[in-house]
Write an enzyme that holds these catalytic residues in place. Structure first.
Site, mmCIF file in Angstrom:
data_model
loop_
_atom_site.group_PDB
_atom_site.id
_atom_site.type_symbol
_atom_site.label_atom_id
_atom_site.label_comp_id
_atom_site.label_asym_id
_atom_site.label_seq_id
_atom_site.Cartn_x
_atom_site.Cartn_y
_atom_site.Cartn_z
ATOM 1 N N CYS A 94 0.805 -1.227 0.000
ATOM 2 C CA CYS A 94 0.000 0.000 0.000
ATOM 3 C C CYS A 94 0.837 1.275 0.000
ATOM 4 O O CYS A 94 0.316 2.347 -0.304
ATOM 5 C CB CYS A 94 -0.948 0.008 1.195
ATOM 6 S SG CYS A 94 -2.066 -1.399 1.219
ATOM 7 N N HIS A 354 -9.145 2.261 -3.081
ATOM 8 C CA HIS A 354 -7.758 2.007 -2.661
ATOM 9 C C HIS A 354 -7.064 1.097 -3.669
ATOM 10 O O HIS A 354 -6.942 -0.107 -3.454
ATOM 11 C CB HIS A 354 -7.785 1.358 -1.279
ATOM 12 C CG HIS A 354 -6.438 1.133 -0.659
ATOM 13 N ND1 HIS A 354 -5.272 1.714 -1.118
ATOM 14 C CD2 HIS A 354 -6.076 0.376 0.414
ATOM 15 C CE1 HIS A 354 -4.266 1.328 -0.361
ATOM 16 N NE2 HIS A 354 -4.711 0.511 0.571
ATOM 17 N N CYS A 384 -1.009 2.289 6.437
ATOM 18 C CA CYS A 384 -0.569 0.990 6.934
ATOM 19 C C CYS A 384 -0.209 0.125 5.733
ATOM 20 O O CYS A 384 -0.595 0.431 4.594
ATOM 21 C CB CYS A 384 -1.659 0.325 7.771
ATOM 22 S SG CYS A 384 -3.211 0.061 6.882
ATOM 23 N N GLY A 386 0.370 -4.018 4.350
ATOM 24 C CA GLY A 386 0.229 -5.441 4.583
ATOM 25 C C GLY A 386 1.535 -6.099 4.993
ATOM 26 O O GLY A 386 2.608 -5.692 4.556
#
Length: 398
Positions: A94, A354, A384, A386
């Protein structure tokens, strides 16, 4: 090597964000999408000599299939950049788009480049989360310390909700607010300056002839925000990640398709080509956290980015938080004491979508244009990641 010069963002744009699998980019190749935003970014700096561009760094969370084979280099060539311009695809899930910006800025700041392009792209319609053939190392399951790496993102959000005591009601209220803010920003036209309209082709069967009907249209507005969102509707959604959970599709980010691109330049290049800086890249930080509660990553990354910048949290005027889940967003906001009025004032990934590796570049474009429109000084982008990381970057309006 010490910093030798500043890195300025001189162009920042993004595509609209489409819903994966059923949205307007479901048939649009990610390399085509990336080409369009690259060309749009370059059009914003017509006086720039493109041979001065050192490299194109592009984030992509699942760099395979239609977005594999080093999509950065592919798109650079297809966009008409000189063959002297390099291209590298990077993956920090991300935060891939933000990491691309950081790496591009650092090349300039240490004097190894005068002009760089940072970008991000993701088609979750064409390449699913996890990729087409995910394969986990058996060592991940050999002990409890590592098994969190293999957790689905929804389960990590459930663990954050439990540990940080984030109620279902609070998550749904946050999700509703995201949609309301996004819809208000769209109605006011706030996204227009940062968005590159994209032409798409819709195809449908012609039952009379057995052929295909093609219709072209131009899309310019993110399609994720829903005017019919309500607390009553959100409360009815099931919790697919845990039997007695609180995380739903309604208070989670949407899977999406999109791309973004930024052009960065040194002060020397700004003066040489008569460019107008939009923002200065100030700092960036990445921190690791336990994989099973990956959503708390910004709790560690934001203080570090502020420390590197020599700034206090009060100095930050606008915060783009990736909003992977309402649970993790609220855990970050509550733990760090973030001013909710400054966090995602125009909505976040719950309403806008997203597209994983593209989000950092897309939200950076949103942040930089918001600083300009509102005449604010400092903005921060954080997310954040993964498998247990957090990232945060700080920008200053010029």
């Amino acid at each position: 090597m010490k910093q030798m010069q500043e890195a300025y963002i001189v162009a920042a744009t993004r595509s609209p964000i489409g819903r994966s699998h059923r949205g307007f980019f479901r048939n649009t190749r990610p390399d085509d999408l990336l080409v369009k935003v690259l060309q749009s970014a370059l059009a914003q700096v017509p006086s720039l000599d493109p041979t001065m561009i050192e490299d194109l760094i592009c984030g992509c969370a699942m760099p395979e299939g239609q977005q594999g084979l080093n999509i950065a280099r592919t798109a650079a060539v297809l966009a008409g950049l000189p063959t002297s311009v390099g291209g590298v695809t990077i993956n920090r899930f991300c935060a891939s788009g933000l990491s691309a910006i950081q790496m591009a800025a650092d090349r300039i700041r240490v004097g190894e480049a005068e002009v760089m392009i940072a970008a991000g792209v993701e088609s979750m319609s064409m390449v699913p989360m996890g990729g087409n053939a995910p394969s986990f190392s058996p060592l991940m399951f050999a002990n409890d310390e590592n098994v969190g790496i293999a957790y689905g993102m929804g389960l990590t959000a459930e663990k954050v909700a439990t540990q940080w005591k984030i109620s279902r009601e609070a998550q749904d209220a946050f999700a509703l607010q995201s949609h309301q803010r996004a819809l208000a920003a769209q109605a006011a036209g706030f996204f227009a300056a940062e968005t590159t309209p994209i032409e798409v082709t819709d195809r449908a069967p012609n039952l009379a002839t057995g052929g295909v009907i093609e219709k072209k249209r131009t899309v310019s507005v993110d399609e994720g925000a829903r005017a019919d969102t309500s607390l009553e509707g959100l409360a009815k959604l099931k919790t697919p990640f845990a039997a007695r959970g609180s995380v739903t599709a309604g208070n989670s980010s949407q899977t999406s398709d999109g791309a973004g691109a930024l052009i960065l330049a040194s002060e020397k290049a700004v003066k040489q080509f008569g460019l107008t800086p939009l923002a200065r890249f100030v700092s960036c930080a990445v921190k690791g956290v336990p994989p099973e509660i990956m959503g708390i990553g910004p709790i560690e990354a934001i203080p570090a980015a502020l420390r590197y910048a020599g700034l206090s949290l009060d100095a930050i005027d606008w915060i783009e938080l990736n909003e992977a889940f309402a649970a993790q967003s609220l855990a970050v906001i509550n733990t760090l004491g973030l001013d909710q009025a400054k966090v995602n004032p125009m909505g976040g990934a719950i309403s806008l979508g997203h597209p994983l590796g593209a989000t950092g570049a897309i939200r950076a474009a949103t942040l930089i244009h918001a600083l300009q429109r509102k005449q604010l000084k400092y903005g921060m982008l954080s997310m954040c990641i993964g498998m247990g990381q957090g990232a945060a970057g700080i920008f200053e309006r010029v």
